[in-house]
Design a protein around this motif. Structure first.
Motif, mmCIF file in Angstrom:
data_model
loop_
_atom_site.group_PDB
_atom_site.id
_atom_site.type_symbol
_atom_site.label_atom_id
_atom_site.label_comp_id
_atom_site.label_asym_id
_atom_site.label_seq_id
_atom_site.Cartn_x
_atom_site.Cartn_y
_atom_site.Cartn_z
ATOM 1 N N TRP A 59 0.834 -1.273 0.074
ATOM 2 C CA TRP A 59 0.003 0.045 0.047
ATOM 3 C C TRP A 59 1.004 1.402 0.182
ATOM 4 C CZ3 TRP A 59 -5.496 1.137 1.198
ATOM 5 C CH2 TRP A 59 -6.269 -0.002 1.140
ATOM 6 N N THR A 62 1.290 1.646 -3.764
ATOM 7 C CA THR A 62 -0.039 1.737 -4.363
ATOM 8 C C THR A 62 -0.686 3.181 -4.132
ATOM 9 O OG1 THR A 62 -1.055 0.255 -2.798
ATOM 10 C CG2 THR A 62 -0.596 -0.548 -5.031
ATOM 11 N N SER A 63 -0.801 3.515 -2.503
ATOM 12 C CA SER A 63 -1.088 4.692 -2.263
ATOM 13 C C SER A 63 -0.732 6.021 -3.110
ATOM 14 C CB SER A 63 -1.216 5.044 -0.875
ATOM 15 O OG SER A 63 0.161 5.086 -0.183
ATOM 16 N N ALA A 67 -2.788 8.249 -6.071
ATOM 17 C CA ALA A 67 -2.824 9.785 -5.655
ATOM 18 C C ALA A 67 -2.283 10.482 -6.569
ATOM 19 C CB ALA A 67 -2.446 9.893 -4.244
ATOM 20 N N THR A 109 -1.077 3.020 8.835
ATOM 21 C CA THR A 109 -2.231 3.629 8.580
ATOM 22 C C THR A 109 -1.697 5.056 8.073
ATOM 23 O OG1 THR A 109 -3.802 2.461 9.636
ATOM 24 C CG2 THR A 109 -4.482 4.615 8.953
ATOM 25 N N ILE A 112 0.483 5.092 5.084
ATOM 26 C CA ILE A 112 -0.228 5.355 3.697
ATOM 27 C C ILE A 112 -0.862 6.871 3.444
ATOM 28 C CG2 ILE A 112 -2.168 4.107 2.799
ATOM 29 C CD1 ILE A 112 -1.330 1.661 4.160
ATOM 30 N N ARG A 115 1.790 9.289 2.214
ATOM 31 C CA ARG A 115 2.296 8.821 1.141
ATOM 32 C C ARG A 115 1.285 9.021 -0.071
ATOM 33 N NH1 ARG A 115 6.679 7.423 -1.583
ATOM 34 N NH2 ARG A 115 5.982 5.348 -2.485
ATOM 35 N N ALA A 116 0.031 9.156 0.220
ATOM 36 C CA ALA A 116 -1.225 9.302 -0.565
ATOM 37 C C ALA A 116 -1.007 11.030 -0.971
ATOM 38 C CB ALA A 116 -2.617 9.107 -0.163
ATOM 39 N N GLY A 220 -10.365 5.288 -6.109
ATOM 40 C CA GLY A 220 -10.303 4.626 -4.940
ATOM 41 C C GLY A 220 -10.849 3.480 -4.543
ATOM 42 N N GLN A 223 -9.001 0.534 -6.426
ATOM 43 C CA GLN A 223 -7.721 0.115 -5.867
ATOM 44 C C GLN A 223 -7.838 -0.374 -4.327
ATOM 45 O OE1 GLN A 223 -4.592 0.813 -7.410
ATOM 46 N NE2 GLN A 223 -4.163 -0.685 -5.821
ATOM 47 N N ILE A 224 -8.924 -0.063 -3.423
ATOM 48 C CA ILE A 224 -8.872 -0.614 -2.239
ATOM 49 C C ILE A 224 -9.447 -2.259 -2.339
ATOM 50 C CG2 ILE A 224 -10.361 -0.713 -0.161
ATOM 51 C CD1 ILE A 224 -10.297 2.549 -0.600
ATOM 52 N N ASP A 227 -6.467 -4.357 -3.291
ATOM 53 C CA ASP A 227 -5.666 -4.467 -1.998
ATOM 54 C C ASP A 227 -6.309 -5.227 -1.274
ATOM 55 O OD1 ASP A 227 -3.296 -3.028 -2.997
ATOM 56 O OD2 ASP A 227 -3.864 -1.279 -2.402
#
Length: 520
Positions: A59, A62-63, A67, A109, A112, A115-116, A220, A223-224, A227
């Protein structure tokens, strides 16, 4: 990005100003591209330190990518609203702040989320650094400017795994984010000093808020879903079904709205052109395959082959060496050679590289694993520039910013999806191979009984001996699963070749060169 007329208003930079401008813009681009790959080899360390599984750790990649994908199409509107220079410098400063927050993150959390944020504020940096660099050079030297710019985007993926591995092993993983701070501050200050008097014309434009909201919603949700799917038994889970429905419905409404809105956030009408849709799909699927395998290889090496982060980085780093040597040659000759031939050659080399990896076993030494990585650099050189030239061919200069933003948006999203799909398939195939291998460990198997006897004779209890055999089975299962993904990816690269030949050969416009450099 601003229109072509805006660039003409400013004379090209000269002398040391142009040199320093090139260095400042390239440093910001380098920092941005570096962050897409530097975390790859550090994932096991980050996941272990923050108490999550390595696959949950993906994540972190990917985050950032999702984004970033959402932000890229907004660059055109934002630059016209705030000005190219102000937006670029602001983006770099916000990137520095987000990098600092990533290093301070106390749990996965939070990391992520930061990072987003980092990926979102990074969105305008690459297209705007490209635009500002082109404005710094006279038209006759535009090719040189883009060649230098493209070299930066090739060096960064080479340095990312190596630098990330060394920092993780010798300092600590937060420093893969902290190193952005001095580089970003220097790039922002230098860019502002050199370019603030060359600001582009600004005008107030309506923002397609509905389109943007739908864009965020469906990407969103998709992607969620990708994952969380493997952890929730995919479509046996109400959560995954809900996310899939949300993504599908959101995407349908997004298509309808964007095709009918007067000021769409994403110019989907470009897909009416054959070269654009075929080139974009080919580039994006290939990039998704490439990026998924780039993430998978260091995960396998560190989890099941006993490699440190530095060693895994050393394996990944040479991927760009031949690309650095060959890219200038491709850039100079792509106007004289049919770019479809170059793209076909690239996909054949990618297919060869992944077929070589599909024959790996747990006895593979450093050199055996390194050779395909070196060869892959050839494919990278002949992949990005020709395909982006095909995609952008025939477009008028005023449509180039929207086209560049859209094709980069699709490509970046495909990269994020490639990561999720590769790690999901890897676990799924490993579970299947583990079950098949475990069936052979029974009382009737002489090999299994001999192994158990040898382990118990060395002082292990029966439970410890069985646990050791289970670890060996795990290692083989994940190796076989990686082989499966490498082989499937190899075949898919070859299957993309006919799609390249659906396009029409056309003389590349100057904007095609701009876009080619942006395909890092």
């Amino acid at each position: 990005m601003a229109s072509a007329a805006t660039h003409v208003a400013h004379e090209p930079l000269t002398g040391s100003a142009r040199t320093w401008g090139t260095i400042a813009l390239s440093a910001a681009t380098f920092m941005n591209v570096l962050d897409t790959s530097i975390a790859n080899v550090s994932l096991p360390a980050i996941a272990g330190d923050l108490g999550v599984s390595p696959n949950q750790g993906t994540w972190v990649i990917t985050s950032f990518a999702v984004a970033n994908a959402i932000a890229v199409p907004l660059t055109g509107w934002l630059s016209q609203r705030f000005g190219q220079v102000r937006l670029f410098v602001g983006s770099v400063i916000l990137f520095v702040i987000a990098s600092w927050l990533c290093g301070l993150a106390p749990n996965m959390t939070t990391l992520i989320a930061f990072r987003a944020l980092q990926g979102f504020v990074a969105g305008p940096m690459i297209p705007l650094s490209q635009s500002l660099l082109l404005a710094s050079y006279p038209r006759a030297l535009a090719g040189l400017a883009m060649a230098m710019w493209a070299m930066t985007t090739l060096v960064a993926p080479v340095m990312g795994p190596l630098l990330g591995g060394w920092i993780t092993d010798n300092i600590s993983w937060p420093w893969i984010f902290y190193i952005n701070i001095p580089v970003g501050i220097a790039a922002a200050l230098a860019s502002w000093a050199l370019y603030h008097k060359r600001e582009s014309v600004t005008r107030k434009l309506p923002i397609d808020t509905v389109g943007l909201a739908l864009l965020v919603l469906w990407i969103g949700a998709l992607q969620i879903m990708l994952d969380l799917g493997k952890e929730n038994d995919w479509f046996h889970s109400p959560l995954i079904i809900g996310l899939a429905v949300t993504a599908a419905v959101g995407f349908a409404f997004f298509l309808i709205w964007e095709l009918t809105d007067e000021h769409p956030v994403v110019e989907l009408r470009l897909f009416a052109r054959r070269n654009f849709w075929a080139g974009t799909i080919t580039t994006s699927v290939a990039y998704g395959l490439f990026f998924g395998n780039v993430v998978l290889l260091p995960l396998w090496l560190q989890q099941f082959m006993g490699y440190t982060a530095t060693d895994a980085g050393m394996i990944m780093a040479p991927v760009g060496l031949l690309a650095l040597v060959l890219s200038p040659v491709v850039g100079k000759t792509v106007g004289r050679v049919d770019p479809r031939r170059y793209a076909t050659f690239a996909f054949m080399v990618f297919g060869l590289v992944l077929w070589m990896r599909s024959n790996f076993n747990t006895q593979a030494d450093f050199g055996t694993i390194l050779i395909p990585t070196l060869i892959q650099g050839v494919a990278m050189a002949f992949f990005f520039i020709p395909l982006m030239t095909i995609t952008m061919s025939g477009l008028s200069p005023d449509r180039m910013p929207a086209a560049s933003g859209l094709t980069n948006f699709v490509r970046i999203t495909a990269g994020a999806m490639g990561t999720s799909i590769a790690t999901t398939l890897w676990e799924s195939r490993a579970a299947l191979h583990h079950a098949q291998l475990a069936e052979t460990v029974n009382a009737g198997s002489t090999a299994a009984q001999a192994a158990l006897s040898g382990l118990t004779a060395s002082g292990m209890t029966t439970e410890q001996a069985l646990a050791q055999i289970n670890r060996l089975v795990d290692q083989q299962a994940f190796m076989l699963a990686a082989n499966d993904i490498f082989w499937i990816s190899s075949m898919l690269f070859l299957a993309l070749i006919p799609l390249v030949w659906l396009t029409h050969p056309q003389k590349a416009v100057t904007g095609g060169l701009d876009a080619a450099a942006g395909a890092h």
